[in-house]
Design a protein around this motif. Structure first.
Motif, PDB file in Angstrom:
ATOM      1  N   PRO A  25      33.693  49.119  25.601  1.00  0.00           N
ATOM      2  CA  PRO A  25      33.437  50.105  26.164  1.00  0.00           C
ATOM      3  C   PRO A  25      34.252  50.673  27.414  1.00  0.00           C
ATOM      4  O   PRO A  25      35.049  49.838  27.999  1.00  0.00           O
ATOM      5  N   PRO A  26      34.332  51.869  27.711  1.00  0.00           N
ATOM      6  CA  PRO A  26      35.581  52.390  28.531  1.00  0.00           C
ATOM      7  C   PRO A  26      35.187  51.982  30.340  1.00  0.00           C
ATOM      8  O   PRO A  26      33.895  51.863  30.481  1.00  0.00           O
ATOM      9  N   ASP A  27      36.250  51.820  30.879  1.00  0.00           N
ATOM     10  CA  ASP A  27      36.077  51.801  32.335  1.00  0.00           C
ATOM     11  C   ASP A  27      35.284  50.551  32.863  1.00  0.00           C
ATOM     12  O   ASP A  27      34.630  50.564  33.576  1.00  0.00           O
ATOM     13  N   ARG A  28      35.579  49.417  31.875  1.00  0.00           N
ATOM     14  CA  ARG A  28      35.054  48.187  32.418  1.00  0.00           C
ATOM     15  C   ARG A  28      36.097  47.011  32.397  1.00  0.00           C
ATOM     16  O   ARG A  28      35.696  45.969  31.656  1.00  0.00           O
ATOM     17  N   PRO A  29      37.079  47.069  33.283  1.00  0.00           N
ATOM     18  CA  PRO A  29      37.981  46.093  33.422  1.00  0.00           C
ATOM     19  C   PRO A  29      37.479  44.577  33.957  1.00  0.00           C
ATOM     20  O   PRO A  29      38.046  43.628  33.236  1.00  0.00           O
ATOM     21  N   ILE A  30      36.497  44.592  34.636  1.00  0.00           N
ATOM     22  CA  ILE A  30      36.213  43.451  35.113  1.00  0.00           C
ATOM     23  C   ILE A  30      35.263  42.702  34.245  1.00  0.00           C
ATOM     24  O   ILE A  30      35.480  41.563  34.077  1.00  0.00           O
ATOM     25  N   GLY A 192      29.508  47.889  37.713  1.00  0.00           N
ATOM     26  CA  GLY A 192      28.253  48.112  37.032  1.00  0.00           C
ATOM     27  C   GLY A 192      28.453  47.682  35.568  1.00  0.00           C
ATOM     28  O   GLY A 192      29.592  47.402  35.018  1.00  0.00           O
ATOM     29  N   LEU A 193      27.358  47.645  34.933  1.00  0.00           N
ATOM     30  CA  LEU A 193      27.403  47.119  33.649  1.00  0.00           C
ATOM     31  C   LEU A 193      26.997  48.424  32.604  1.00  0.00           C
ATOM     32  O   LEU A 193      26.761  49.529  33.015  1.00  0.00           O
ATOM     33  N   PRO A 194      27.795  48.415  31.473  1.00  0.00           N
ATOM     34  CA  PRO A 194      27.447  49.610  30.660  1.00  0.00           C
ATOM     35  C   PRO A 194      26.001  49.675  30.265  1.00  0.00           C
ATOM     36  O   PRO A 194      25.297  48.798  30.315  1.00  0.00           O
ATOM     37  N   GLU A 195      25.402  50.867  29.804  1.00  0.00           N
ATOM     38  CA  GLU A 195      24.248  51.096  29.566  1.00  0.00           C
ATOM     39  C   GLU A 195      24.018  50.360  28.326  1.00  0.00           C
ATOM     40  O   GLU A 195      22.558  49.582  28.062  1.00  0.00           O
ATOM     41  N   ARG A 196      24.660  50.215  27.776  1.00  0.00           N
ATOM     42  CA  ARG A 196      24.240  49.291  26.329  1.00  0.00           C
ATOM     43  C   ARG A 196      25.606  48.813  25.594  1.00  0.00           C
ATOM     44  O   ARG A 196      26.715  49.665  25.800  1.00  0.00           O
ATOM     45  N   LEU A 197      25.472  47.579  24.908  1.00  0.00           N
ATOM     46  CA  LEU A 197      26.648  47.271  24.267  1.00  0.00           C
ATOM     47  C   LEU A 197      26.488  47.517  22.721  1.00  0.00           C
ATOM     48  O   LEU A 197      25.342  46.904  22.243  1.00  0.00           O
ATOM     49  N   TRP A 199      27.572  46.533  18.527  1.00  0.00           N
ATOM     50  CA  TRP A 199      27.874  45.359  17.955  1.00  0.00           C
ATOM     51  C   TRP A 199      29.382  45.359  17.912  1.00  0.00           C
ATOM     52  O   TRP A 199      30.261  44.425  17.702  1.00  0.00           O
ATOM     53  N   VAL A 200      29.973  46.605  18.165  1.00  0.00           N
ATOM     54  CA  VAL A 200      31.416  46.634  17.947  1.00  0.00           C
ATOM     55  C   VAL A 200      32.010  46.316  19.017  1.00  0.00           C
ATOM     56  O   VAL A 200      32.951  45.548  19.292  1.00  0.00           O
ATOM     57  N   ASN A 201      31.239  46.628  20.278  1.00  0.00           N
ATOM     58  CA  ASN A 201      31.890  46.039  21.743  1.00  0.00           C
ATOM     59  C   ASN A 201      31.567  44.460  21.851  1.00  0.00           C
ATOM     60  O   ASN A 201      32.749  43.855  22.211  1.00  0.00           O
ATOM     61  N   ILE A 202      30.427  44.060  21.225  1.00  0.00           N
ATOM     62  CA  ILE A 202      30.278  42.498  21.107  1.00  0.00           C
ATOM     63  C   ILE A 202      31.253  41.867  20.411  1.00  0.00           C
ATOM     64  O   ILE A 202      31.896  40.737  20.733  1.00  0.00           O
ATOM     65  N   ALA A 203      31.744  42.578  19.169  1.00  0.00           N
ATOM     66  CA  ALA A 203      32.952  41.917  18.315  1.00  0.00           C
ATOM     67  C   ALA A 203      34.028  42.133  18.932  1.00  0.00           C
ATOM     68  O   ALA A 203      34.809  40.946  19.031  1.00  0.00           O
ATOM     69  N   GLY A 204      34.429  43.139  19.770  1.00  0.00           N
ATOM     70  CA  GLY A 204      35.656  43.193  20.590  1.00  0.00           C
ATOM     71  C   GLY A 204      35.752  42.033  21.470  1.00  0.00           C
ATOM     72  O   GLY A 204      36.759  41.484  21.623  1.00  0.00           O
TER      73      GLY A 204
END
Length: 286
Positions: A25-30, A192-197, A199-204
């Motif tokens: 997901p974008p803009d979540r480096p931490i 902050g956290l993404p609104e949702r993750l 399966w592609v995000n989780i795999a990454g």
């Protein structure tokens, strides 16, 4: 054998930028830094079942801050803020950081060949990855140089301190990964956290944690314990070289003449630092 194993690690790391851009997901480096380090560290802790003792609490904390919290956080920030090519150039100045620190902290002599090869490698990476006009983000530039400084300092300190006599290297790796993943957790309240993750995000995230952290750092620290720190650090340009080859093979990108020249410089720098000393020793022995 250890050198060949160490060479595999930059190949694995070469996929970081494309995975970050295409899967996370974008803009979540931490969040990316935490999920890359912490799960891998916890898995290794379950295997070794050993915690730091005495001075190794503060040593592990410093190593974790340099090699993981600082490096991963700034690396992902640079990847989000800058084009991949610019981020690759900045983060691949880490061998120069190692060369500056190694004489003072390790007592080793850095050769002219290594210094020249390090500078040539940076030029090669620039030619390989800077393919057009780029818009530079000051924050991204600072993050990229900061990531380089962190991993360079962390590499030298890891070589200097080694490991306790009564624990395996994998235990020290587990301490660094776990602490490195825990330290930035409070900053999630700011990011902050993404609104949702998806399966592609989780795999990454899973790929970066399993391959980019757990497997890669077991190999990396094992090699660093046995090999010269400067020589190991000078393997870093393999990362952008392989990242470019991945783009050619899977995205069907075409390389310009400048990119071919940059790739040739990277290969020449690797040959100069990894193969030339061995050849010179062989000729001396004959």
């Amino acid at each position: 054998m250890e050198f060949l194993k160490a060479s595999v690690v930059p190949v694995i790391w070469s996929t970081t930028y494309v995975v970050t851009a295409q899967f996370l997901p974008p803009d979540r480096p931490i969040l990316a830094a935490i999920l890359r380090a912490l799960p891998a560290g916890l898995v290794l802790l379950l295997i070794v079942r050993t915690l730091p003792k005495g001075q190794w609490w503060w040593k592990s904390s410093i190593l974790a801050l340099a090699n993981f919290t600082g490096f991963f956080g700034l690396l992902f920030l640079a990847a989000y803020q800058l084009p991949n090519g610019v981020a690759a150039v900045l983060t691949n100045t880490s061998p120069l950081v190692v060369m500056i620190l190694a004489p003072f902290l390790l007592g080793v002599r850095v050769t002219r060949i290594q210094i020249g090869a390090g500078l040539v490698a940076v030029l090669g990476v620039a030619g390989l990855t800077l393919t057009g006009p780029v818009a530079l983000s000051p924050l991204g530039v600072v993050a990229g140089l900061g990531a380089s400084a962190c991993i360079g300092a962390g590499t030298v300190l890891a070589k200097r301190w080694g490991r306790p006599d009564d624990v395996p290297q994998i235990a020290v790796t587990s301490w660094q990964l776990t602490l490195g993943g825990l330290f930035p957790v409070p900053f999630l309240a700011w990011e902050g956290l993404p609104e949702r993750l998806t399966w592609v995000n989780i795999a990454g995230y899973a790929y970066l944690s399993i391959f980019g952290a757990l497997i890669a750092y077991i190999i990396w620290f094992s090699a660093l314990a046995r090999l010269d720190a400067v020589r190991v650090a000078l393997l870093a340009p393999i990362t952008p070289l392989c990242a470019t080859l991945i783009a050619v093979i899977f995205v069907h990108e075409r390389l310009s003449a400048l990119q071919w020249a940059g790739g040739a410089l990277v290969v020449a720098s690797l040959a100069a630092t990894q193969l030339l000393p061995a050849l010179m020793r062989k000729r001396t022995q004959q």
